[in-house]
Design an enzyme around this catalytic site. Structure first.
Site, PDB file in Angstrom:
ATOM      1  N   HIS A 142       0.979  -1.246   0.120  1.00 19.12           N
ATOM      2  CA  HIS A 142       0.149   0.160  -0.157  1.00 19.12           C
ATOM      3  C   HIS A 142       1.012   1.277   0.390  1.00 19.12           C
ATOM      4  O   HIS A 142       0.205   2.231  -0.025  1.00 19.12           O
ATOM      5  CB  HIS A 142      -0.734   0.111   0.980  1.00 19.12           C
ATOM      6  N   ASP A 177      -3.038 -10.837  -1.458  1.00 17.95           N
ATOM      7  CA  ASP A 177      -4.017  -9.888  -0.414  1.00 17.95           C
ATOM      8  C   ASP A 177      -5.081  -9.795  -0.290  1.00 17.95           C
ATOM      9  O   ASP A 177      -5.753  -9.172  -1.512  1.00 17.95           O
ATOM     10  CB  ASP A 177      -2.708  -9.061   0.071  1.00 17.95           C
TER      11      ASP A 177
HETATM   12  C1  TV7 Z   1      -0.953  -5.229   3.782  1.00 18.15           C
HETATM   13  N1  TV7 Z   1      -8.267  -2.425   8.722  1.00 18.15           N
HETATM   14  C2  TV7 Z   1      -2.496  -4.026   5.367  1.00 18.15           C
HETATM   15  C3  TV7 Z   1      -4.146  -4.109   5.355  1.00 18.15           C
HETATM   16  C4  TV7 Z   1      -4.232  -2.312   5.780  1.00 18.15           C
HETATM   17  C5  TV7 Z   1      -5.403  -2.222   6.381  1.00 18.15           C
HETATM   18  C6  TV7 Z   1      -7.212  -1.848   8.687  1.00 18.15           C
HETATM   19  C7  TV7 Z   1      -7.333  -1.999  10.752  1.00 18.15           C
HETATM   20  C8  TV7 Z   1      -7.082  -1.398  12.522  1.00 18.15           C
HETATM   21  C9  TV7 Z   1      -6.255  -0.499  12.461  1.00 18.15           C
HETATM   22  C10 TV7 Z   1      -5.612  -0.379  13.904  1.00 18.15           C
HETATM   23  C11 TV7 Z   1      -6.375  -1.020  15.543  1.00 18.15           C
HETATM   24  C12 TV7 Z   1      -7.438  -2.411  13.515  1.00 18.15           C
HETATM   25  C13 TV7 Z   1      -8.691  -3.708  13.752  1.00 18.15           C
HETATM   26  C14 TV7 Z   1      -7.835  -2.660  10.171  1.00 18.15           C
HETATM   27  C15 TV7 Z   1      -9.934   3.374   7.629  1.00 18.15           C
HETATM   28  C16 TV7 Z   1      -9.785   3.432   8.792  1.00 18.15           C
HETATM   29  C17 TV7 Z   1     -10.637   2.546   9.946  1.00 18.15           C
HETATM   30  C18 TV7 Z   1      -7.447   2.973  12.418  1.00 18.15           C
HETATM   31  C19 TV7 Z   1      -8.343   2.150  14.117  1.00 18.15           C
HETATM   32  N2  TV7 Z   1      -7.795  -2.131  14.296  1.00 18.15           N
HETATM   33  C20 TV7 Z   1      -2.218  -5.386   4.106  1.00 18.15           C
HETATM   34  C21 TV7 Z   1      -5.825  -0.669   6.384  1.00 18.15           C
HETATM   35  C22 TV7 Z   1      -7.415  -0.466   8.073  1.00 18.15           C
HETATM   36  C23 TV7 Z   1      -4.483   0.447  14.300  1.00 18.15           C
HETATM   37  N3  TV7 Z   1      -7.770   0.150   7.326  1.00 18.15           N
HETATM   38  O1  TV7 Z   1      -3.057  -5.370   3.078  1.00 18.15           O
HETATM   39  C24 TV7 Z   1      -4.374   1.072  15.758  1.00 18.15           C
HETATM   40  O2  TV7 Z   1      -8.512  -2.951  12.913  1.00 18.15           O
HETATM   41  O3  TV7 Z   1      -9.809   0.612   7.456  1.00 18.15           O
HETATM   42  C25 TV7 Z   1      -8.565   1.182   7.147  1.00 18.15           C
HETATM   43  C26 TV7 Z   1      -8.839   3.090   7.692  1.00 18.15           C
HETATM   44  C27 TV7 Z   1      -9.008   4.179   9.328  1.00 18.15           C
HETATM   45  C28 TV7 Z   1      -8.247   4.499  10.748  1.00 18.15           C
HETATM   46  N4  TV7 Z   1      -9.220   3.491  11.778  1.00 18.15           N
HETATM   47  C29 TV7 Z   1      -9.857   1.928  11.039  1.00 18.15           C
HETATM   48  O4  TV7 Z   1      -2.838  -6.260   4.690  1.00 18.15           O
HETATM   49  C30 TV7 Z   1      -0.108  -5.530   4.912  1.00 18.15           C
HETATM   50  N5  TV7 Z   1      -6.818  -0.871   9.916  1.00 18.15           N
HETATM   51  C31 TV7 Z   1      -6.268  -1.303  16.220  1.00 18.15           C
HETATM   52  C32 TV7 Z   1      -4.694   0.271  16.873  1.00 18.15           C
HETATM   53 ZN    ZN Z   2      -4.176  -6.883   3.401  1.00 24.52          ZN
HETATM   54 CA    CA Z   3      -5.173  -8.555  -3.853  1.00 21.50          CA
END
Ligand code: TV7
Ligand code: ZN
Ligand code: CA
Length: 378
Positions: A142, A177
């Site tokens: 990403h 992924d």
């Molecule tokens: C490659 N999903 C990476 C995948 C990246 C996914 C997201 C979380 C998450 C972050 C945390 C946390 C979480 C239980 C899950 C819109 C948001 C929602 C942050 C809380 N718990 C790969 C990224 C994804 C951080 N992000 O492809 C700290 O889940 O959906 C989102 C963005 C805004 C930010 N918030 C989540 O697998 C390596 N994040 C707990 C603590």
């Molecule tokens: Zn992923």
């Molecule tokens: Ca993929």
């Protein structure tokens, strides 16, 4: 086709930096570098190191990382300190360093290690020292040129592909992924020398929100980005059939001279963030299928949040790449407590979500992909 070569014994090299399992994104954060230590201990426990060339790579340098990334962004990453200065706090916002991408201790060292491993692997592929290079610590698909995103800071995949492009006319990137490989797609969106293919969950607001079927590339890169958007709960049979169907046409049409395969293990059933139902065997069958084409191959990790399954999956896939049968009973390691109560490589995957992918929907998807691939033959 690759069937005749499906069980050839390639020269495999493996990259692992001691200590990379000790970095911490933070207490509640789902990304756990510790899974890399688990994976490595299973690989060693099974004795796979006897059949591969094992490397402890050097850290990627600033100049190597800036082959893709902006200098200002990398200077910022390398100067991060705790506690951050007020200027740093402002830059953190600019570079998207928030909950998903926290500034944890020694973050830049971590990035240099996984990127150094992918770069060395790519160099061993281009020099033909290795047929297959494996870096489970990489796969951070990403990261953008000047922005962290989705737990990724430095895009080791883009760096590795740029290295492969020094010698290879056409590189195929495949991403299993559960998230869309947006950073890699974006980096090569205008290029016909890299074809990117991502299989991912694409529904509502699932991260990162890109990866629709109609994102196909621009300019010279038109038709060279392929997206396979899926719904929750896809099962082994449909996924493997879809994967082989699409990837065979893709390889036959594009005729890549090197392949980079991202093996994010969050597409497994029971993943903490994922919502597919794949078993470790099915995930590994995709790896086996790509290997069977006998094209120089680089394999990296990626996501994966139920870490006992991530490490089993990547250890199994290492054995697949080595064409080495391994016992279902896990070897003893210092991490045995993670693998209780069964201590096996292939635990039953309990179905978490119903399959929302209809047969008709998947057939429509295959037709859409094949239609796009027709343009590659001119
Ligand atoms: C490659 N999903 C990476 C995948 C990246 C996914 C997201 C979380 C998450 C972050 C945390 C946390 C979480 C239980 C899950 C819109 C948001 C929602 C942050 C809380 N718990 C790969 C990224 C994804 C951080 N992000 O492809 C700290 O889940 O959906 C989102 C963005 C805004 C930010 N918030 C989540 O697998 C390596 N994040 C707990 C603590
Ligand atoms: Zn992923
Ligand atoms: Ca993929």
């Amino acid at each position: 086709g690759g069937n005749m070569r499906s069980h050839y014994k390639p020269r495999v090299s493996y990259y692992y930096s001691k200590g990379i399992g000790d970095y911490h994104y933070g207490e509640k954060h789902p990304m756990k570098p510790h899974r890399l230590a688990l994976t490595n201990s299973l690989v060693l426990g099974y004795g796979m190191h006897k059949y591969m060339e094992m490397y402890e790579p050097q850290r990627a340098t600033r100049d190597e990382i800036c082959e893709f990334h902006d200098q200002d962004y990398i200077d910022f990453l390398s100067r991060l300190s705790s506690p951050p200065t007020p200027t740093m706090v402002n830059l953190m916002k600019q570079f998207n360093m928030t909950d998903d991408c926290p500034a944890f201790p020694n973050l830049y060292d971590f990035c240099q290690q996984y990127a150094g491993a992918s770069l060395l692997g790519a160099r061993h592929i281009t020099s033909q020292r290795s047929d297959i290079a494996v870096n489970w610590t990489g796969g951070l698909h990403h990261a953008h040129k000047a922005e962290a995103s989705g737990f990724c800071y430095v895009n080791d995949i883009v760096l590795a592909i740029l290295e492969l492009l020094r010698f290879h006319p056409r590189v195929l990137y495949i991403d299993i992924d559960i998230h869309h490989g947006d950073g890699v797609q974006e980096a090569f969106y205008n290029s016909n020398r890299v074809m990117t293919v991502s299989f991912h969950k694409y529904t509502g607001d699932f991260f990162p929100g890109t990866g629709a079927l109609d994102e196909t590339g621009e300019g010279a890169g038109k038709h060279f980005s392929l997206n396979v958007p899926l719904q929750d709960g896809i099962d082994d049979y449909s996924y493997v059939a879809l994967f082989k169907n699409i990837m065979s046409s893709c390889i036959e049409s594009y005729r890549p001279s090197a392949i980079l395969l991202q093996c994010g293990a969050d597409s497994l059933g029971c993943d903490r963030l994922g919502a597919f139902n794949l078993s470790i065997r099915a995930h590994g069958e995709c790896v086996q299928y790509i290997k069977s084409w006998g094209i120089p191959l680089m394999v990296v990790g990626g996501g994966g949040y139920t870490i006992r399954n991530v490490s089993r999956c990547w250890a199994y896939e290492t054995s697949v790449l080595l064409d080495m049968g391994v016992n279902d009973t896990l070897p003893q390691t210092s991490y045995d407590e993670y693998f209780a109560p069964d201590y096996v490589l292939h635990p039953p995957i309990v179905t978490k979500v119903d399959n929302q992918n209809s047969k008709a929907g998947l057939e429509r998807l295959v037709r859409g992909c094949r239609e796009q691939l027709r343009y590659l033959n001119g």
